[in-house]
Design an enzyme around this catalytic site. Sequence first.
Site: not given
Ligand code: AP5
Length: 228
Positions: A13, A171
Amino acid sequence: MRLVFLGPPGAGKGTQVKILSRILGLPSMSTGDVFRAEIASGSELGRLAQSYMERGELVPDDIVIKIVEKWLKERGVRNGFILDGYPRNVRQARELDELLKDLGVELTAAIYIDVPEDEIVRRLSGRLTCKSCGAVYHIAFNPPKEDLKCNLCGSELYQREDDREDVVRRRFHVYMENTRPVLDYYRKAGKLLIVNGLGGIEEVSERILKELRGRFAKFSDGSFRANG
Ligand code: AP5
């Protein structure tokens, strides 16, 4: 165009939102990045968010909703935006709809990046994140030019605390329980676009753009309406 991105942890994402925000010229916001910046600054909000994030739990709705509302009101919603990591449950999705309605606009689409669990584990175990600007890399799939240094700002890259195996598992469970139902919410509203997240990063961006171009036409006032 007003978009939200949905998908399991590590689906890509953040990677896609950063690319599409540049291509479409839309401001974007990641709630996860906001919390990580607050943690780094040592603020009270950061300490509170950290206590949930390090366990892989969601930060309480009331806190997240206020952050998103403030950002959307400050930025203005008429010219479009992209949200990454919000909404995370049906309550957050409803609150977003209500807020947009009050502001006189509606969401264009919710884009779901579909990636199977084994690929997620591969992606998260090799992810590197920039300490300063939040840019995201992968040791094998998208390596930085210089070892552990950000291509964009030169700062150090690190592995996120919540990418530990036990936290990733939690998660994923939280995602299945809370965020999966959001897909139905947007499907019923006719706003859900499902995109295959497997393949290279550019390939996935192209798929998303193709879906958007296929479904929405841009009007001269800058708004987007469904084709046909
Ligand atoms: P990446 O782009 O980082 O993936 P992502 O989907 O953004 O993963 P996140 O772990 O950031 O999502 P998340 O939703 O768990 O965490 P968030 O920060 O929102 O890609 C991942 C890896 O894959 C990278 O190394 C990338 O280079 C690689 N990659 C990407 N595309 C690729 C491809 N096509 N091929 C190969 N490799 C690829 O949230 C963290 C925490 O914050 C949550 O757990 C929660 O505690 C809190 N939080 C955030 N938002 C909320 C909310 N709305 N409500 C409540 N708590 C919240």
